[in-house]
Scaffold this motif. Structure first.
Motif, PDB file in Angstrom:
ATOM      1  N   ASP A 177       0.830  -1.021  -0.105  1.00  0.00           N
ATOM      2  CA  ASP A 177      -0.072  -0.015  -0.011  1.00  0.00           C
ATOM      3  C   ASP A 177       1.076   1.195  -0.026  1.00  0.00           C
ATOM      4  O   ASP A 177       1.742   1.136   0.530  1.00  0.00           O
ATOM      5  N   GLY A 178       0.474   2.366  -0.686  1.00  0.00           N
ATOM      6  CA  GLY A 178       1.218   3.534  -0.594  1.00  0.00           C
ATOM      7  C   GLY A 178       1.875   4.183   0.433  1.00  0.00           C
ATOM      8  O   GLY A 178       2.943   4.383   0.643  1.00  0.00           O
ATOM      9  N   ARG A 201       0.757   5.204  -5.836  1.00  0.00           N
ATOM     10  CA  ARG A 201       1.836   5.641  -4.975  1.00  0.00           C
ATOM     11  C   ARG A 201       2.762   4.883  -4.600  1.00  0.00           C
ATOM     12  O   ARG A 201       4.080   5.226  -4.456  1.00  0.00           O
TER      13      ARG A 201
HETATM   14 MG    MG Z   1      -3.437   1.888  -1.403  1.00  0.00          MG
END
Ligand code: MG
Ligand code: ATP
Length: 254
Positions: A177-178, A201
């Motif tokens: 996850d970013g 991201r």
């Molecule tokens: Mg994410």
């Protein structure tokens, strides 16, 4: 799904969906996991569902950085365990490093489901890679008793092990996850990710991004590690690699 012939043009994609729906039924996934996979599939269409040259270069670089690490770790979430758990165990076996379960929506039930799935996958990994049997048996599977936190990250997903993610200098995180990727980078770690979206991201923040489908590139990464990696490229330009991938995607109709 057992009746889908291997020659079906969507065979790999259908098998991935089958693994994920079974994992969901076994309590291994958060509800949003299938949506995340669907977004990945859309990007994979733009790649022609093939590993592009830029991804191959990134795989070589990731293997080099993992092999050069002082302490590597492979951080896995539910989708990664469901799609490529045995391959991740085999990579960890070669690197002599732990696999750590770290999930966004952490519940005791899901953690337990993932930790026991990985234990069972050791056998699958040995069946696939018998020459690595001894090393696979020894891979530490972490996540049950986190004793540290990733700084500047909210919630239970910050929990981690000091002998795993917290202490590692190089982290391989398929499907990151970013926010968490950014937090790991801020800690000074080398973060290697696998992400089909070159614009996420995560893809943009990571040290090295493999833009490829996880089940397709995991065996390629493993082979690269088995072959013994090249030296890491100190001049690696991740942004340039992402641009190359976007060019491939934009040229899909050419
Ligand atoms: Mg994410
Ligand atoms: P970010 O947090 O990095 O900005 P995001 O929030 O859009 O990205 P997430 O929901 O965190 O993305 O994760 C979903 C992403 O994971 C998909 O968009 C895709 O790029 C990637 N992904 C999902 N399944 C796979 C897969 N099998 N192989 C490679 N990448 C995948």
């Amino acid at each position: 799904m057992g009746d889908v012939p291997e020659t079906h043009p969507r065979y790999a994609s259908l098998m991935a969906r089958k693994r994920l729906t079974e994992a969901a039924a076994a309590g291994m996934l958060a509800e949003s996991a299938l949506i995340a996979h669907g977004r990945g599939e859309a990007f994979d269409y733009l790649l022609g569902e093939a590993t592009c040259e830029a991804a191959r270069k990134a795989i070589v670089e990731v293997a080099a950085r993992l092999e050069a690490a002082e302490k590597a770790v492979i951080s896995v979430n539910g989708n990664t365990v469901a799609l490529a758990g045995p391959q991740m165990l085999a990579c960890a076996a070669i690197l002599d490093c732990p696999v750590e379960v770290n999930i966004y929506y952490r519940t005791p039930e899901r953690m337990e489901a993932l930790l026991s799935a990985l234990e069972l996958q050791r056998e699958e990994a040995v069946a696939l890679y018998p020459t690595l049997a001894q090393e696979i048996a020894k891979v530490p599977i972490l996540g049950a008793e986190p004793d540290g936190r990733i700084p500047n990250l909210d919630g239970p997903r910050a929990k981690c092990h000091s002998d795993g993610i917290l202490g590692a200098d190089v982290v391989l995180v398929p499907l990151e996850d970013g926010d968490r990727c950014g937090a790991l980078i801020e800690m000074g770690k080398t973060v290697c990710v696998i992400d089909l979206n070159p614009l996420s991201r995560t893809a943009i923040t990571a040290s090295v991004t493999i833009v490829d489908e996880l089940t397709r590139c995991a065996p390629l990464l493993l082979n690269e590690l088995i072959d013994g990696a090249k030296d890491s490229d100190v001049e690696w330009n991740n942004e340039e690699n992402l641009r190359e991938v976007v060019t491939v995607m934009l040229g899909i109709l050419d």
